[in-house]
Design a protein around this motif. Sequence first.
Motif, PDB file in Angstrom:
ATOM      1  N   LEU A  71     -69.368  69.849 -13.500  1.00  0.00           N
ATOM      2  CA  LEU A  71     -68.829  68.716 -14.339  1.00  0.00           C
ATOM      3  C   LEU A  71     -68.285  67.597 -13.549  1.00  0.00           C
ATOM      4  N   SER A  72     -66.989  68.064 -12.824  1.00  0.00           N
ATOM      5  CA  SER A  72     -66.457  67.054 -12.231  1.00  0.00           C
ATOM      6  C   SER A  72     -67.284  66.330 -11.139  1.00  0.00           C
ATOM      7  N   LYS A  73     -68.127  67.250 -10.444  1.00  0.00           N
ATOM      8  CA  LYS A  73     -68.827  66.797  -9.318  1.00  0.00           C
ATOM      9  C   LYS A  73     -69.858  65.591  -9.729  1.00  0.00           C
ATOM     10  N   LEU A  74     -70.159  65.960 -10.854  1.00  0.00           N
ATOM     11  CA  LEU A  74     -71.280  64.844 -11.685  1.00  0.00           C
ATOM     12  C   LEU A  74     -70.491  63.755 -12.556  1.00  0.00           C
ATOM     13  N   GLY A  75     -69.305  63.659 -12.448  1.00  0.00           N
ATOM     14  CA  GLY A  75     -68.422  62.810 -13.128  1.00  0.00           C
ATOM     15  C   GLY A  75     -68.665  62.688 -14.514  1.00  0.00           C
ATOM     16  N   ILE A  76     -68.533  64.006 -14.936  1.00  0.00           N
ATOM     17  CA  ILE A  76     -68.579  64.294 -16.545  1.00  0.00           C
ATOM     18  C   ILE A  76     -67.132  64.924 -16.786  1.00  0.00           C
ATOM     19  N   SER A  77     -66.468  64.419 -17.816  1.00  0.00           N
ATOM     20  CA  SER A  77     -65.261  65.225 -18.299  1.00  0.00           C
ATOM     21  C   SER A  77     -65.416  66.559 -18.983  1.00  0.00           C
ATOM     22  N   SER A  78     -64.372  67.350 -18.548  1.00  0.00           N
ATOM     23  CA  SER A  78     -64.336  68.580 -19.292  1.00  0.00           C
ATOM     24  C   SER A  78     -63.174  68.453 -20.487  1.00  0.00           C
ATOM     25  N   VAL A  79     -63.657  68.531 -21.755  1.00  0.00           N
ATOM     26  CA  VAL A  79     -63.088  68.395 -22.960  1.00  0.00           C
ATOM     27  C   VAL A  79     -62.855  69.705 -23.786  1.00  0.00           C
ATOM     28  N   PHE A  80     -61.806  70.095 -24.125  1.00  0.00           N
ATOM     29  CA  PHE A  80     -61.538  71.465 -24.749  1.00  0.00           C
ATOM     30  C   PHE A  80     -61.096  70.975 -26.074  1.00  0.00           C
ATOM     31  N   SER A  81     -61.372  71.862 -26.929  1.00  0.00           N
ATOM     32  CA  SER A  81     -60.719  71.943 -28.251  1.00  0.00           C
ATOM     33  C   SER A  81     -60.622  73.359 -28.841  1.00  0.00           C
ATOM     34  N   ASP A  82     -59.125  73.912 -28.948  1.00  0.00           N
ATOM     35  CA  ASP A  82     -58.757  75.331 -29.082  1.00  0.00           C
ATOM     36  C   ASP A  82     -59.268  76.255 -28.209  1.00  0.00           C
ATOM     37  N   GLY A  83     -59.540  75.908 -27.137  1.00  0.00           N
ATOM     38  CA  GLY A  83     -59.728  76.850 -26.040  1.00  0.00           C
ATOM     39  C   GLY A  83     -61.330  76.796 -25.756  1.00  0.00           C
ATOM     40  N   ARG A  84     -62.066  75.972 -26.663  1.00  0.00           N
ATOM     41  CA  ARG A  84     -63.498  75.944 -26.448  1.00  0.00           C
ATOM     42  C   ARG A  84     -63.930  74.762 -25.790  1.00  0.00           C
ATOM     43  N   ARG A  85     -64.915  74.711 -25.093  1.00  0.00           N
ATOM     44  CA  ARG A  85     -65.393  73.628 -24.367  1.00  0.00           C
ATOM     45  C   ARG A  85     -66.333  72.887 -25.337  1.00  0.00           C
ATOM     46  N   ILE A  86     -65.916  71.528 -25.483  1.00  0.00           N
ATOM     47  CA  ILE A  86     -66.879  70.619 -26.321  1.00  0.00           C
ATOM     48  C   ILE A  86     -68.089  70.375 -25.501  1.00  0.00           C
ATOM     49  N   THR A  87     -69.388  70.765 -26.069  1.00  0.00           N
ATOM     50  CA  THR A  87     -70.470  70.819 -25.372  1.00  0.00           C
ATOM     51  C   THR A  87     -71.611  69.899 -25.851  1.00  0.00           C
ATOM     52  N   ASP A  88     -71.438  68.447 -25.454  1.00  0.00           N
ATOM     53  CA  ASP A  88     -72.407  67.601 -25.799  1.00  0.00           C
ATOM     54  C   ASP A  88     -73.831  68.075 -25.367  1.00  0.00           C
ATOM     55  N   ASP A  89     -74.864  67.250 -25.300  1.00  0.00           N
ATOM     56  CA  ASP A  89     -76.152  67.545 -24.846  1.00  0.00           C
ATOM     57  C   ASP A  89     -75.848  67.438 -23.132  1.00  0.00           C
ATOM     58  N   GLU A  90     -75.396  66.418 -22.662  1.00  0.00           N
ATOM     59  CA  GLU A  90     -75.337  66.738 -21.118  1.00  0.00           C
ATOM     60  C   GLU A  90     -74.560  67.620 -20.719  1.00  0.00           C
ATOM     61  N   THR A  91     -73.420  67.867 -21.216  1.00  0.00           N
ATOM     62  CA  THR A  91     -72.721  68.917 -20.849  1.00  0.00           C
ATOM     63  C   THR A  91     -73.415  70.275 -20.932  1.00  0.00           C
ATOM     64  N   MET A  92     -74.283  70.413 -22.042  1.00  0.00           N
ATOM     65  CA  MET A  92     -74.966  71.714 -22.308  1.00  0.00           C
ATOM     66  C   MET A  92     -76.028  71.808 -21.172  1.00  0.00           C
ATOM     67  N   GLU A  93     -76.620  70.773 -20.596  1.00  0.00           N
ATOM     68  CA  GLU A  93     -77.579  70.896 -19.508  1.00  0.00           C
ATOM     69  C   GLU A  93     -76.777  71.681 -18.349  1.00  0.00           C
ATOM     70  N   VAL A  94     -75.452  70.963 -17.992  1.00  0.00           N
ATOM     71  CA  VAL A  94     -74.652  71.701 -16.711  1.00  0.00           C
ATOM     72  C   VAL A  94     -74.365  73.034 -17.080  1.00  0.00           C
ATOM     73  N   VAL A  95     -74.082  73.346 -18.274  1.00  0.00           N
ATOM     74  CA  VAL A  95     -73.774  74.899 -18.521  1.00  0.00           C
ATOM     75  C   VAL A  95     -74.832  75.699 -18.320  1.00  0.00           C
ATOM     76  N   GLU A  96     -75.928  75.380 -18.944  1.00  0.00           N
ATOM     77  CA  GLU A  96     -77.202  76.293 -18.469  1.00  0.00           C
ATOM     78  C   GLU A  96     -77.484  76.288 -17.247  1.00  0.00           C
ATOM     79  N   MET A  97     -77.479  75.028 -16.543  1.00  0.00           N
ATOM     80  CA  MET A  97     -77.675  75.136 -14.907  1.00  0.00           C
ATOM     81  C   MET A  97     -76.806  76.015 -14.117  1.00  0.00           C
ATOM     82  N   VAL A  98     -75.465  75.986 -14.397  1.00  0.00           N
ATOM     83  CA  VAL A  98     -74.617  76.717 -13.762  1.00  0.00           C
ATOM     84  C   VAL A  98     -74.499  78.352 -14.170  1.00  0.00           C
TER      85      VAL A  98
END
Length: 282
Positions: A72-99
């Motif tokens: 996410l950092s390499k792609l310029g996307i911020s990592s945001v957490f709430s109560d230890g869980r990664r907030i996962t918008d559509d763009e972040t979900m694509e990276v999560v699944e890719m990784v």
Amino acid sequence: MEVNQEKARVLIEALPYIRTFSGKTFVIKYGGSTRAGGVSDSSFADDLVLLSHIGIRPVVVHGGGPEISGWLSKLGISSVFSDGRRITDDETMEVVEMVLSGKVNRDLVTLVQKRGGRAVGIAGRDAGLLIGERISEGELGAVGRVISVNTEILDLLDRHRYTTIVAPVGVDRDGQPLNINADEVASELAGALKAEKLIMMTDTPGVLDSGKNLLTSLSPEQVKKLMIDKTIHGGMVPKMQGCLKAIEAGVGKVHVIDGRVPHALLLEIFTPEGVGTEITRE
């Protein structure tokens, strides 16, 4: 000669455990935080191959939080957490699944096969393995919880003696991908498979008391008490909740061990003293 005799002694000590566990299912959660420079991966892959060759059925669920944050950092996307869980918008979900489904899963499969094992990597969305639902609409995005497990694909791969390596990406009933906590996935799979053991590999020695001493054996009631008095706190709470749920679902025993220790898996399973915390039935 003395060195060889010591090797023979170790093998003989392990024999009763091999007899007991051959043919049994172990679900192993391999956390992203335990993977230090690839050394842990190599040790872990060796352990998996050995378990498989002596007749134990390992099913692995892996994490990948640090790798996700890195990409996410390499792609310029911020990592945001709430109560230890990664907030996962559509763009972040694509990276999560890719990784998770792409890089981490494939790397572990390749390591196991390089060491003579037979491994297949799948995601929770494959063959309807993990169906989930969003935890909270609009707040965490595509972060989900498991609502049903279909073990058919795991049983099929086991019949052909493959070690299955699962990426914790599920789908909702509409087929949309979900980022699901790997601890929860491992607990749910262990319960659905009625596994002999659920082994949580972490970046801590196990469950610690208030003085930071390792607690080697706990009952479910003792775990609940430690959570009530806040001795177990933070990220260990959801992990322990999953462990208790697995025990309630029929899992024989749960282990929490330090995955950074080389061959921690074998040391916990095949030695009387073990290297972490075991949670046993009442």
